[in-house]
Design an enzyme around this catalytic site. Structure first.
Site, PDB file in Angstrom:
ATOM      1  N   CYS A   1      -0.335  -5.246  10.986  1.00 58.63           N
ATOM      2  CA  CYS A   1      -1.219  -4.229  10.389  1.00 58.63           C
ATOM      3  C   CYS A   1      -1.701  -3.219  11.440  1.00 58.63           C
TER       4      CYS A   1
ATOM      5  N   ASP B   1       1.920 -22.177  -6.868  1.00 55.88           N
ATOM      6  CA  ASP B   1       0.617 -21.617  -7.176  1.00 55.88           C
ATOM      7  C   ASP B   1      -0.476 -22.634  -7.509  1.00 55.88           C
TER       8      ASP B   1
ATOM      9  N   CYS C   1      -5.652  -0.630   2.850  1.00 54.49           N
ATOM     10  CA  CYS C   1      -5.985  -1.517   1.729  1.00 54.49           C
ATOM     11  C   CYS C   1      -7.495  -1.675   1.587  1.00 54.49           C
TER      12      CYS C   1
ATOM     13  N   CYS D   1      -4.069   0.088  10.986  1.00 56.79           N
ATOM     14  CA  CYS D   1      -4.107   0.517   9.571  1.00 56.79           C
ATOM     15  C   CYS D   1      -5.222  -0.239   8.829  1.00 56.79           C
TER      16      CYS D   1
ATOM     17  N   CYS E   1     -13.912  -9.013  -6.813  1.00 58.91           N
ATOM     18  CA  CYS E   1     -12.506  -8.603  -6.956  1.00 58.91           C
ATOM     19  C   CYS E   1     -12.087  -8.449  -8.420  1.00 58.91           C
TER      20      CYS E   1
ATOM     21  N   CYS F   1      -5.010  -6.834 -10.504  1.00 56.98           N
ATOM     22  CA  CYS F   1      -5.202  -5.572  -9.770  1.00 56.98           C
ATOM     23  C   CYS F   1      -4.175  -5.511  -8.644  1.00 56.98           C
TER      24      CYS F   1
ATOM     25  N   CYS G   1      -9.600  -0.476  -1.851  1.00 57.41           N
ATOM     26  CA  CYS G   1     -10.167  -1.464  -2.789  1.00 57.41           C
ATOM     27  C   CYS G   1     -11.326  -0.832  -3.559  1.00 57.41           C
TER      28      CYS G   1
ATOM     29  N   CYS H   1      -4.785  -3.048  -3.601  1.00 56.55           N
ATOM     30  CA  CYS H   1      -4.703  -3.295  -2.157  1.00 56.55           C
ATOM     31  C   CYS H   1      -3.280  -3.560  -1.693  1.00 56.55           C
TER      32      CYS H   1
ATOM     33  N   CYS I   1      -0.212  -0.199   0.531  1.00 57.69           N
ATOM     34  CA  CYS I   1       0.250  -0.730   1.817  1.00 57.69           C
ATOM     35  C   CYS I   1       1.589  -0.096   2.206  1.00 57.69           C
TER      36      CYS I   1
HETATM   37  C1  B12 Z   1      -7.368 -18.339  -5.454  1.00 55.34           C
HETATM   38  C2  B12 Z   1      -6.242 -17.326  -5.542  1.00 55.34           C
HETATM   39  C3  B12 Z   1      -6.558 -16.016  -5.876  1.00 55.34           C
HETATM   40  C4  B12 Z   1      -8.002 -15.512  -5.940  1.00 55.34           C
HETATM   41  C5  B12 Z   1      -8.532 -15.329  -4.491  1.00 55.34           C
HETATM   42  C6  B12 Z   1      -7.560 -14.516  -3.616  1.00 55.34           C
HETATM   43  C7  B12 Z   1      -7.639 -14.798  -2.122  1.00 55.34           C
HETATM   44  N1  B12 Z   1      -7.279 -13.796  -1.334  1.00 55.34           N
HETATM   45  O1  B12 Z   1      -7.981 -15.885  -1.710  1.00 55.34           O
HETATM   46  C8  B12 Z   1      -7.843 -14.211  -6.777  1.00 55.34           C
HETATM   47  C9  B12 Z   1      -8.018 -14.537  -8.258  1.00 55.34           C
HETATM   48  C10 B12 Z   1      -8.767 -13.074  -6.408  1.00 55.34           C
HETATM   49  C11 B12 Z   1      -6.361 -13.895  -6.521  1.00 55.34           C
HETATM   50  C12 B12 Z   1      -5.845 -12.615  -6.624  1.00 55.34           C
HETATM   51  C13 B12 Z   1      -4.510 -12.317  -6.390  1.00 55.34           C
HETATM   52  N2  B12 Z   1      -3.510 -13.193  -6.225  1.00 55.34           N
HETATM   53 CO1  B12 Z   1      -3.788 -15.047  -5.978  1.00 55.34          CO
HETATM   54  N3  B12 Z   1      -3.891 -16.931  -5.469  1.00 55.34           N
HETATM   55  C14 B12 Z   1      -4.908 -17.724  -5.288  1.00 55.34           C
HETATM   56  C15 B12 Z   1      -4.424 -19.110  -4.823  1.00 55.34           C
HETATM   57  C16 B12 Z   1      -4.444 -20.059  -6.020  1.00 55.34           C
HETATM   58  C17 B12 Z   1      -5.207 -19.688  -3.638  1.00 55.34           C
HETATM   59  C18 B12 Z   1      -5.465 -18.667  -2.507  1.00 55.34           C
HETATM   60  C19 B12 Z   1      -6.356 -19.239  -1.426  1.00 55.34           C
HETATM   61  O2  B12 Z   1      -6.068 -20.266  -0.849  1.00 55.34           O
HETATM   62  N4  B12 Z   1      -7.475 -18.578  -1.160  1.00 55.34           N
HETATM   63  C20 B12 Z   1      -8.403 -18.991  -0.114  1.00 55.34           C
HETATM   64  C21 B12 Z   1      -8.461 -17.917   0.969  1.00 55.34           C
HETATM   65  C22 B12 Z   1      -9.293 -18.396   2.157  1.00 55.34           C
HETATM   66  O3  B12 Z   1      -7.118 -17.727   1.311  1.00 55.34           O
HETATM   67  P1  B12 Z   1      -6.555 -16.445   2.092  1.00 55.34           P
HETATM   68  O4  B12 Z   1      -7.516 -15.345   2.107  1.00 55.34           O
HETATM   69  O5  B12 Z   1      -5.153 -16.186   1.596  1.00 55.34           O
HETATM   70  O6  B12 Z   1      -6.516 -17.067   3.579  1.00 55.34           O
HETATM   71  C23 B12 Z   1      -5.560 -18.056   3.950  1.00 55.34           C
HETATM   72  C24 B12 Z   1      -4.527 -17.447   4.885  1.00 55.34           C
HETATM   73  O7  B12 Z   1      -4.259 -16.119   4.543  1.00 55.34           O
HETATM   74  C25 B12 Z   1      -5.116 -17.633   6.250  1.00 55.34           C
HETATM   75  N5  B12 Z   1      -6.098 -16.628   6.680  1.00 55.34           N
HETATM   76  C26 B12 Z   1      -7.323 -16.406   6.249  1.00 55.34           C
HETATM   77  N6  B12 Z   1      -7.966 -15.454   6.903  1.00 55.34           N
HETATM   78  C27 B12 Z   1      -7.101 -15.038   7.793  1.00 55.34           C
HETATM   79  C28 B12 Z   1      -7.280 -14.043   8.717  1.00 55.34           C
HETATM   80  C29 B12 Z   1      -6.207 -13.694   9.493  1.00 55.34           C
HETATM   81  C30 B12 Z   1      -6.370 -12.598  10.471  1.00 55.34           C
HETATM   82  C31 B12 Z   1      -4.984 -14.394   9.350  1.00 55.34           C
HETATM   83  C32 B12 Z   1      -3.833 -14.012  10.153  1.00 55.34           C
HETATM   84  C33 B12 Z   1      -4.858 -15.433   8.412  1.00 55.34           C
HETATM   85  C34 B12 Z   1      -5.923 -15.748   7.647  1.00 55.34           C
HETATM   86  O8  B12 Z   1      -5.828 -18.866   6.142  1.00 55.34           O
HETATM   87  C35 B12 Z   1      -6.327 -19.075   4.809  1.00 55.34           C
HETATM   88  C36 B12 Z   1      -6.119 -20.508   4.422  1.00 55.34           C
HETATM   89  O9  B12 Z   1      -4.830 -20.769   3.963  1.00 55.34           O
HETATM   90  C37 B12 Z   1      -2.935 -18.779  -4.370  1.00 55.34           C
HETATM   91  C38 B12 Z   1      -1.914 -19.877  -4.616  1.00 55.34           C
HETATM   92  C39 B12 Z   1      -2.018 -20.988  -3.591  1.00 55.34           C
HETATM   93  N7  B12 Z   1      -1.903 -22.218  -4.047  1.00 55.34           N
HETATM   94  O10 B12 Z   1      -2.186 -20.734  -2.404  1.00 55.34           O
HETATM   95  C40 B12 Z   1      -2.599 -17.493  -5.190  1.00 55.34           C
HETATM   96  C41 B12 Z   1      -1.795 -16.411  -4.475  1.00 55.34           C
HETATM   97  C42 B12 Z   1      -2.411 -16.221  -3.109  1.00 55.34           C
HETATM   98  N8  B12 Z   1      -2.051 -15.226  -5.290  1.00 55.34           N
HETATM   99  C43 B12 Z   1      -1.044 -14.413  -5.379  1.00 55.34           C
HETATM  100  C44 B12 Z   1      -1.074 -13.144  -6.018  1.00 55.34           C
HETATM  101  C45 B12 Z   1       0.270 -12.500  -6.334  1.00 55.34           C
HETATM  102  C46 B12 Z   1      -2.295 -12.533  -6.323  1.00 55.34           C
HETATM  103  C47 B12 Z   1      -2.543 -11.074  -6.759  1.00 55.34           C
HETATM  104  C48 B12 Z   1      -1.608 -10.045  -6.111  1.00 55.34           C
HETATM  105  C49 B12 Z   1      -2.465 -10.978  -8.317  1.00 55.34           C
HETATM  106  C50 B12 Z   1      -2.847  -9.612  -8.888  1.00 55.34           C
HETATM  107  N9  B12 Z   1      -1.975  -8.609  -8.853  1.00 55.34           N
HETATM  108  O11 B12 Z   1      -3.928  -9.461  -9.418  1.00 55.34           O
HETATM  109  C51 B12 Z   1      -4.027 -10.890  -6.300  1.00 55.34           C
HETATM  110  C52 B12 Z   1      -4.104 -10.417  -4.835  1.00 55.34           C
HETATM  111  C53 B12 Z   1      -5.497 -10.376  -4.290  1.00 55.34           C
HETATM  112  C54 B12 Z   1      -5.481 -10.457  -2.759  1.00 55.34           C
HETATM  113  N10 B12 Z   1      -5.458  -9.325  -2.085  1.00 55.34           N
HETATM  114  O12 B12 Z   1      -5.487 -11.575  -2.214  1.00 55.34           O
HETATM  115  C55 B12 Z   1       0.153 -14.933  -4.600  1.00 55.34           C
HETATM  116  C56 B12 Z   1       0.227 -14.177  -3.264  1.00 55.34           C
HETATM  117  C57 B12 Z   1       1.601 -13.749  -2.833  1.00 55.34           C
HETATM  118  C58 B12 Z   1       1.561 -13.098  -1.468  1.00 55.34           C
HETATM  119  N11 B12 Z   1       2.570 -12.302  -1.182  1.00 55.34           N
HETATM  120  O13 B12 Z   1       0.647 -13.288  -0.688  1.00 55.34           O
HETATM  121  C59 B12 Z   1      -0.218 -16.479  -4.467  1.00 55.34           C
HETATM  122  C60 B12 Z   1       0.311 -17.146  -3.200  1.00 55.34           C
HETATM  123  C61 B12 Z   1       0.353 -17.165  -5.733  1.00 55.34           C
HETATM  124  C62 B12 Z   1       1.858 -17.400  -5.638  1.00 55.34           C
HETATM  125  N12 B12 Z   1       2.287 -18.644  -5.644  1.00 55.34           N
HETATM  126  O14 B12 Z   1       2.661 -16.494  -5.541  1.00 55.34           O
HETATM  127  N13 B12 Z   1      -5.678 -15.010  -6.131  1.00 55.34           N
HETATM  128  S1  SF4 Z   2      -2.454  -1.482   3.999  1.00 57.23           S
HETATM  129 FE1  SF4 Z   2      -0.951  -3.042   4.599  1.00 57.23          FE
HETATM  130  S2  SF4 Z   2      -0.482  -2.603   6.738  1.00 57.23           S
HETATM  131 FE2  SF4 Z   2      -2.355  -1.486   6.228  1.00 57.23          FE
HETATM  132  S3  SF4 Z   2      -3.992  -2.918   6.854  1.00 57.23           S
HETATM  133 FE3  SF4 Z   2      -3.613  -3.277   4.697  1.00 57.23          FE
HETATM  134  S4  SF4 Z   2      -2.151  -4.963   4.681  1.00 57.23           S
HETATM  135 FE4  SF4 Z   2      -2.115  -4.116   6.747  1.00 57.23          FE
HETATM  136  S1  SF4 Z   3      -7.015  -7.049  -5.933  1.00 56.25           S
HETATM  137 FE1  SF4 Z   3      -7.349  -6.066  -3.935  1.00 56.25          FE
HETATM  138  S2  SF4 Z   3      -7.870  -3.922  -4.393  1.00 56.25           S
HETATM  139 FE2  SF4 Z   3      -8.086  -5.068  -6.295  1.00 56.25          FE
HETATM  140  S3  SF4 Z   3     -10.287  -5.532  -6.337  1.00 56.25           S
HETATM  141 FE3  SF4 Z   3      -9.223  -7.336  -5.456  1.00 56.25          FE
HETATM  142  S4  SF4 Z   3      -9.291  -6.981  -3.241  1.00 56.25           S
HETATM  143 FE4  SF4 Z   3      -9.810  -5.023  -4.207  1.00 56.25          FE
END
Ligand code: B12
Ligand code: SF4
Ligand code: SF4
Length: 317
Positions: free
Chosen positions: A187, A133, A193, A190, A213, A240, A197, A243, A247
């Protein structure tokens, strides 16, 4: 040369639910540009650390000289069936925070895995870096490339059998291991999510806007929460799950089977008005050793006040 299947079996024996291998090459261009666009849009909000160390975040070999492979693991944290259902009239804590702090739990096991690998390689040759993380590393991108799952529209790494309630972690190492195959996104049409949100933070093409968020606002944001964003937080006290909980891949996913990680049912929900008058000892008693501890009492009270206002507004409607 050590066989990768021996490493993978050891990771599973240590209690991880998934393990896959990818190269230590930079993450794919598609993901680098997704990260760049996310930052251009200012979607990192006040997480200034997301703008730093981009070279390391996108390239594991910048974290360990001579890196060749990344062993990606995941631990399923889906709460058990017996877990108390969150009370809609109370302030709730997200599922991942009901466990003991996963960072140290997982790191210890990564070190055991590394010690095991050392016994199977020539003395003094094995080099590694354990990441969970907080290390600047694109964990989801690497996990996807290692075949652990696909990135969903909610931006979670989703495994088709286990869903998305997965803690991710990695062992970057200097072993040349054959990579696993990534899987296709599933996905399709669908968008449950995105619709679920409550804050409008999630957009299927642009990704997640942290400024809106509820997870960001209640866990990472250190200042006053802007008034315009307060109602969307609803009764989220810390994190939260909306989302992921809607799923289809998560609804029927199997529960956490790891018996070693400690789980605290009593952290599930709280009366926000009672929490507002907590003393430090109440906070310590409730959250010692959990990820909530990192937030501190003052910011938890800030969240509780917002939950209280939102719950009162809901009652009045
Ligand atoms: C910053 C961060 C947050 C931020 C921003 C979240 C975000 N989506 O970026 C906040 C505080 C909001 C957050 C929330 C949560 N987080 Co968080 N977070 C992180 C952290 C530290 C960095 C994430 C990151 O790089 N963000 C930058 C954006 C650009 O990344 P991204 O959207 O994921 O996109 C990446 C890929 O998905 C891909 N990508 C981007 N766009 C697209 C589009 C397509 C079509 C595809 C295929 C790929 C792709 O490329 C990007 C570059 O790597 C990681 C740990 C880590 N070191 O990676 C944990 C991590 C992502 N978090 C985690 C968790 C558990 C959560 C929460 C569920 C906690 C909660 N219950 O509140 C929520 C989920 C929110 C969500 N839906 O993402 C887990 C995710 C586990 C998993 N199964 O994915 C991680 C990996 C921590 C861990 N070690 O377990 N988080
Ligand atoms: S709810 Fe799950 S399966 Fe449906 S679009 Fe979101 S991530 Fe994909
Ligand atoms: S964790 Fe997911 S559902 Fe909750 S506010 Fe952030 S993006 Fe929306």
């Amino acid at each position: 040369m050590i066989n990768k299947h021996i490493i993978k079996q050891k990771a599973l024996d240590l209690g991880f639910d998934l393990v896959g291998i990818t190269s230590a090459q930079p993450i794919d261009n598609r993901d680098i540009s997704a990260l760049q666009k996310w930052l251009e849009r200012g979607f990192e909000a006040h997480m200034g650390y997301m703008r730093k160390n981009i070279d390391k975040r996108t390239d594991p070999s910048k974290l360990l000289a001579d890196a060749r492979s990344v062993i990606c693991v995941a631990l399923n944290y889906k709460v058990t069936a017996s877990c108390k259902k969150p009370d809609k009239n109370k302030a709730t804590v997200a599922d991942f925070a009901l466990y003991e702090d996963y960072h140290s739990f997982i790191k210890k096991r990564l070190f055991v895995l590394a010690d095991f690998i050392k016994t199977k390689t020539s003395p003094g040759t094995f080099k590694f870096k354990a990441c969970v993380d907080s290390v600047p590393l694109a964990e989801r991108s690497l996990a996807e490339r290692a075949g652990l799952g696909f990135i969903g529209k909610n931006r979670m790494l989703i495994n088709p059998e286990l869903g998305s309630n997965l803690f991710l972690a990695e062992l970057i190492c200097n072993l040349e291991l054959s990579p696993d195959e990534p899987m296709e996104a599933q996905c399709h049409s669908c968008d449950k999510c995105v619709k679920a949100c409550p804050t409008g933070a999630l957009n299927a093409s642009k990704g997640l806007d942290s400024n809106k968020c509820a997870s960001y606002l209640t866990i990472e944001h250190r200042q006053q929460i802007p008034e315009s964003e307060q109602s969307g937080i609803g009764n989220c006290l810390f994190g939260c799950d909306k989302c992921s909980s809607v799923c289809p891949f998560d609804i029927n996913a199997p529960k956490c089977k790891n018996k070693d990680i400690r789980f605290f049912d009593q952290r599930r929900d709280f009366c926000p008005d009672a929490l507002i008058s907590w003393q430090q000892e109440d906070f310590d008693k409730a959250f010692k050793g959990s990820t909530v501890e990192r937030l501190g009492l003052d910011l938890l009270k800030r969240n509780a006040r917002i939950c209280s206002n939102n719950l009162n507004a809901k009652k009045a409607r």
